[in-house]
Design an enzyme around this catalytic site. Structure first.
Site, short mmCIF file in Angstrom:
data_model
loop_
_atom_site.label_atom_id
_atom_site.label_comp_id
_atom_site.label_asym_id
_atom_site.label_seq_id
_atom_site.Cartn_x
_atom_site.Cartn_y
_atom_site.Cartn_z
N SER A 1 -4.78 2.60 17.60
CA SER A 1 -4.86 1.89 16.42
C SER A 1 -3.90 2.91 15.69
O SER A 1 -4.25 4.07 15.39
CB SER A 1 -6.23 1.97 15.70
OG SER A 1 -6.06 2.09 14.24
N ARG B 1 -10.94 -0.80 6.79
CA ARG B 1 -10.16 -1.41 7.82
C ARG B 1 -10.04 -0.44 8.92
O ARG B 1 -9.89 -0.97 9.95
CB ARG B 1 -9.18 -1.85 7.16
CG ARG B 1 -8.06 -1.10 6.73
CD ARG B 1 -7.30 -0.41 7.66
NE ARG B 1 -5.91 -0.18 7.19
CZ ARG B 1 -5.17 0.83 7.68
NH1 ARG B 1 -5.41 1.67 8.51
NH2 ARG B 1 -3.88 1.04 7.34
N LYS C 1 1.69 12.93 16.89
CA LYS C 1 0.29 13.16 17.07
C LYS C 1 -0.07 12.77 18.34
O LYS C 1 0.27 11.83 18.73
CB LYS C 1 -0.44 12.48 15.81
CG LYS C 1 -0.19 13.01 14.31
CD LYS C 1 -1.17 12.20 13.59
CE LYS C 1 -0.81 12.68 12.11
NZ LYS C 1 -1.87 11.80 11.23
N ASP D 1 -17.51 17.09 16.32
CA ASP D 1 -16.56 17.48 15.40
C ASP D 1 -16.39 19.06 15.45
O ASP D 1 -17.38 19.58 15.81
CB ASP D 1 -17.11 17.20 13.90
CG ASP D 1 -15.88 17.12 13.18
OD1 ASP D 1 -15.41 15.91 12.62
OD2 ASP D 1 -15.35 18.34 12.77
N LYS E 1 0.83 -1.19 0.02
CA LYS E 1 0.00 -0.05 -0.01
C LYS E 1 0.82 1.29 0.06
O LYS E 1 1.94 1.37 0.71
CB LYS E 1 -1.01 0.06 1.30
CG LYS E 1 -1.61 1.21 1.25
CD LYS E 1 -2.60 0.91 2.43
CE LYS E 1 -3.29 2.09 3.26
NZ LYS E 1 -4.25 1.97 4.43
N ASP F 1 -1.53 8.35 14.10
CA ASP F 1 -1.14 7.32 13.60
C ASP F 1 0.28 7.98 12.79
O ASP F 1 0.87 7.19 11.99
CB ASP F 1 -1.93 6.97 12.29
CG ASP F 1 -2.31 7.98 11.26
OD1 ASP F 1 -1.82 9.19 11.57
OD2 ASP F 1 -2.81 7.89 10.16
#
Ligand SMILES: NC(=O)c1ccc[n+]([C@@H]2O[C@H](COP(=O)([O-])OP(=O)(O)OC[C@H]3O[C@@H](n4cnc5c(N)ncnc54)[C@H](O)[C@@H]3O)[C@@H](O)[C@H]2O)c1
Length: 310
Positions: free
Chosen positions: A280, A105, A214, A153, A62, A210
């Site tokens: 994650s 995913r 961050k 948000d 990817k 990720d």
């Protein structure tokens, strides 16, 4: 190239959850393999990631962006392609649009973590950050029975649109953070989950951070939580826990890989009072789980794609 429309036609959110769970299980069992992702900085926009994986007779690479500033330019944050090959012959089999695979995913990982770690009676969901991947996290959680939820948000219109789609409500960050299952999917430039938000028994799925630097969770909230991640090597280098890991505030021994819980090799939630936190970072084996389903759908004639001979 198999388009995003074809990917979404091939894999609905419930299937994405099932395939993502399978990917975590196969990886934990040592059957599917991947090195940690490689980051290539592209300042000032963000970074490219190269993510290979192999399993189930297939191999993929990817090539994908995380360009946070793209949203203000009216462009997607996540864009790129996945090359799928036969792992036995090396034959290139397909090129698959990758933002769609990423969304399925990523959202599915939040749902798999909730199924594994949330309290049995947990139902309500708070989504903080209702952009592309926050939306898919909400859809995947809804597809496996969670909800209703509160969508929050910085752009109220994004929260309202997601809430309307799912029949949930739009609300404040604090309201979202008080639900049974809380998912954060913001750009990770400020803390959106604070220690003062937490209550006993919650499950937190933190997806937005990720890459190193961050963070969405106040350090005191990390201290209060029992910690899980998708894969320690990646998470300690470039996930929510990486800042705390870098200064020794969080160590390997304190963090359990989700796959190990899924295959019964590690303990999940221990008590009803624990706050569980799943970090994650996004794994190439998750992409493989979705791409396997997409490729099967194409071979079975359930989706169409233009073909070229290389
Ligand atoms: N863990 C993974 O597997 C994974 C996969 C894909 C993307 N990501 C990361 O997730 C993040 C979001 O990606 P995306 O594609 O959904 O981006 P996006 O721009 O579509 O969505 C981000 C949303 O967060 C909102 N937001 C920003 N600051 C906020 C704040 N302080 N409080 C509440 N909402 C806020 C924005 O308004 C936007 O709606 C990025 O950091 C990306 O790199 C992680």
């Amino acid at each position: 190239m198999i388009s995003s429309e074809a990917v979404f036609a091939a894999v609905d959110p419930a299937t994405a959850v099932e395939r993502t769970r399978l990917a975590f299980e196969r990886h934990a069992a040592g059957e599917w393999v991947m090195p940690a992702k490689v980051y290539l900085q592209s300042p000032p926009h963000g970074d490219f990631r190269a993510m290979p994986a192999r399993g189930a007779g297939l191999a993929l690479l990817k090539w994908v962006t995380s360009f946070p500033g793209n949203s203000v330019r009216g462009l997607p944050v996540v864009r790129g392609a996945i090359m799928l090959s036969d792992a036995d012959t090396g034959e290139p089999l397909a090129v698959i649009e990758c933002a769609s695979v990423t969304s399925l995913r990523t959202g599915a990982a939040a749902a798999v973590s909730a199924q594994a770690l949330a309290l049995a009676g947990a139902r309500t969901v708070g989504v903080i950050g209702c952009g592309v991947n926050g939306g898919w996290a909400a859809r995947c959680l809804a597809a496996v029975g969670y909800g209703p939820g509160v969508c929050a948000d910085a752009r109220p219109e994004a929260a309202a649109a997601l809430a309307a789609e799912l029949g949930w409500g739009a609300g404040s960050r604090e309201a979202a953070a008080s639900q049974d299952v809380v998912v954060t999917v913001t750009p990770g430039t400020e803390h959106v989950l604070l220690a003062s938000d937490l209550r006993a028994g919650q499950h937190l799925a933190v997806l937005g951070a990720d890459a190193h630097g961050k963070g969405e969770v106040e350090p005191a909230a990390i201290d209060r939580s029992r910690l899980f991640c998708d894969e320690w090597e990646q998470a300690s280098a470039g996930g929510e826990l990486s800042g705390a890991a870098a200064v020794g505030r969080v160590t390997r021994e304190q963090v359990t890989d989700l796959g190990q819980v899924l295959i019964g090799m590690a303990e999940g939630r221990r008590t009803p009072d624990e706050v569980t936190l799943f970090d994650s970072t996004g794994l190439a084996i998750q992409d493989l789980g979705i791409c396997l389903a997409v490729y099967e759908a194409w071979r079975q004639g359930r989706i169409e794609a233009p073909t070229v001979t290389l």
